[in-house]
Design an enzyme around this catalytic site. Structure first.
Site, PDB file in Angstrom:
ATOM      1  N   LYS A  65      -8.686   4.052  -3.196  1.00 46.09           N
ATOM      2  CA  LYS A  65      -9.760   3.126  -2.865  1.00 46.09           C
ATOM      3  C   LYS A  65     -10.920   3.889  -2.203  1.00 46.09           C
ATOM      4  CE  LYS A  65      -6.753   0.488  -4.656  1.00 46.09           C
ATOM      5  NZ  LYS A  65      -5.719  -0.191  -3.903  1.00 46.09           N
ATOM      6  N   ARG A 111       5.752  20.047  -4.191  1.00 43.62           N
ATOM      7  CA  ARG A 111       6.518  18.866  -3.739  1.00 43.62           C
ATOM      8  C   ARG A 111       6.830  18.926  -2.243  1.00 43.62           C
ATOM      9  NH1 ARG A 111      11.659  18.179  -3.355  1.00 43.62           N
ATOM     10  NH2 ARG A 111      12.176  19.817  -4.838  1.00 43.62           N
ATOM     11  N   ASP A 168      -1.345  -0.463   6.985  1.00 49.65           N
ATOM     12  CA  ASP A 168      -2.037  -0.130   5.748  1.00 49.65           C
ATOM     13  C   ASP A 168      -3.527  -0.281   6.069  1.00 49.65           C
ATOM     14  OD1 ASP A 168      -3.347  -0.172   3.307  1.00 49.65           O
ATOM     15  OD2 ASP A 168      -1.668  -1.114   2.253  1.00 49.65           O
ATOM     16  N   TYR A 197      -0.458  -6.081   0.790  1.00 50.94           N
ATOM     17  CA  TYR A 197      -0.705  -5.651  -0.582  1.00 50.94           C
ATOM     18  C   TYR A 197       0.500  -6.003  -1.480  1.00 50.94           C
ATOM     19  CZ  TYR A 197      -1.445  -2.530  -4.502  1.00 50.94           C
ATOM     20  OH  TYR A 197      -1.588  -2.017  -5.758  1.00 50.94           O
TER      21      TYR A 197
END
Ligand SMILES: *Cc1c(COP(=O)(O)O)cnc(C)c1O
Length: 390
Positions: free
Chosen positions: A199, A48, A174, A102
């Protein structure tokens, strides 16, 4: 070898790989440990904390691809987006957000920011004044996405970075649709590059991940936020993503080539009203695309003439599959009006340029002749059916 001198495919294949000192294997070993020996250092290794051997190694590849000092991998594109935004925004701050972004990022900003007391404004368009007119005295961040989804509209990267510098704002993009192969916004002065690695970076429709590239200074701020939000990626998936990214340069260039061919073919088709692809000379931002992009992506959208039923057309396709997601090696198609923008009224959709006959095509790496043959037979099938129904 100097990083700046090597080609992008060499970079994809090699930068950041972990040497297998133990067995001298060809690829990076996978370290799945969630527990590392306590050593007398400031930062302990922990998944983490985004600092396991595999997480750190892949971060280097991402940094190199975006021409940045630092890179970091996340559990999803949304984990990267939410962490980046929250790292630089606090109660009372304001952010200027590009008109079309998005859907998940739109939901995050509009649903979560009011809870935190963070103020935001969406621009009315993509031009300089659309952004400038929304800046307030408490604006801290400017957030863009180019090319946009699904209409492939472009935002001028240099213009955004000039506005950001003038007002001392952090600029974020983005960069998912372009991928670092086709666009490096950092070269135009944008501060923080964010990717849904689900993607083009993953590219095989089997990984959900995110990534950020920026300076060491900004990455440290993002990292502090990231360990609190906890959106890290499992080392196994990090390792799979490293494998995918080795072929990213080859894949994305194949996507670019195919999409350009398909776009050019679609433009000439009598059942097509309009094609949105930045690699076409007829695209309103073609000059800008040439300036800030190295390739025009595998993403395009097109409008069927109103008498053709978009649903029937999608159903008639054999090779090209209907799918919400994008950027895999396989070609997929989606109707924005029926999916991503279905909750809007028809008027709201039209305001955003989403016609009912609009289809977004994610062009894969199949042989282009097969893709065109599939589109051709679907056109024939729907136009025949229409004649029968008359
Ligand atoms: C898919 C996508 C995202 C979100 O990424 P996830 O990995 O699904 O969280 C963000 N931006 C763009 C442009 C995307 O296509």
């Amino acid at each position: 070898m100097q990083l700046k001198k090597i080609g992008v495919n060499t970079l994809c294949a090699h930068v950041g790989e972990i040497k297998d000192e133990q067995f001298h294997g060809a690829i990076s070993p996978l370290y799945m440990s969630s527990s590392y020996a306590y050593e007398d250092v400031d930062v302990k290794r922990y998944p983490r904390y985004y600092n396991t051997p595999n997480q750190e190694a892949l971060g280097k590849k991402i940094a190199a691809l975006e021409h940045c000092e630092a890179g970091m991998v996340f559990g999803s594109g949304m984990a990267a987006i939410s962490t980046a935004l929250l790292a630089f925004l606090k109660q009372g701050d304001h952010v200027v957000v590009q008109k079309t972004i998005y859907g998940g990022a739109y939901n995050f900003i509009t649903k979560e920011f009011p809870k935190y007391g963070i103020d935001f404004d969406f621009t009315d368009g993509f031009n300089e004044n659309d952004f400038r007119s929304k800046i307030k005295s408490n604006t801290k961040v400017i957030y863009i996405e180019t090319p946009s989804n699904p209409l492939m509209e472009l935002t001028d990267l240099e213009m955004i970075s000039e506005i950001a510098k003038e007002h001392q704002l952090i600029s974020m993009i983005d960069n998912t649709f372009a991928s670092p192969i086709n666009q490096n916004p950092g070269d135009f002065g944008i501060d923080i590059m964010i990717h849904s690695a689900t993607k083009y970076m993953g590219g095989h429709s089997d990984i959900c991940a995110g990534a950020i590239a920026t300076s060491k200074e900004y990455m440290n701020i993002i990292w502090q936020e990231g360990i609190n939000l906890g959106g890290s990626l499992s080392d196994y998936t990090v390792w799979l993503l490293e494998r995918s990214m080795k072929t990213m340069g080859l894949r994305v260039k194949a996507h670019n080539r195919n999409a350009k061919k398909v776009a050019k073919w679609l433009v000439t088709h009598p059942l097509i009203k309009k094609v949105h692809y930045p690699g076409l000379r007829t695209h309103p931002d073609y000059a800008l695309a040439k300036k800030q992009m190295k390739g025009y992506t595998g993403m395009l959208s097109f409008e069927l003439i109103p008498t053709i039923d978009a649903d029937a057309f999608v159903k008639a396709l054999i090779l090209i599959k209907p799918s919400m997601s994008l950027a895999g090696v396989e070609s997929t198609i989606v109707s924005p009006a029926k999916t991503s923008h279905a909750l809007l009224s028809k008027e709201e959709r039209l305001q955003r340029g989403i016609e009912d006959g609009l289809l977004r095509l994610s062009v894969g790496i199949e042989d282009k002749k097969d893709l065109i043959a599939d589109l051709e037979q679907a056109f024939e099938s729907v136009s025949k059916k229409q004649l029968q129904n008359k």
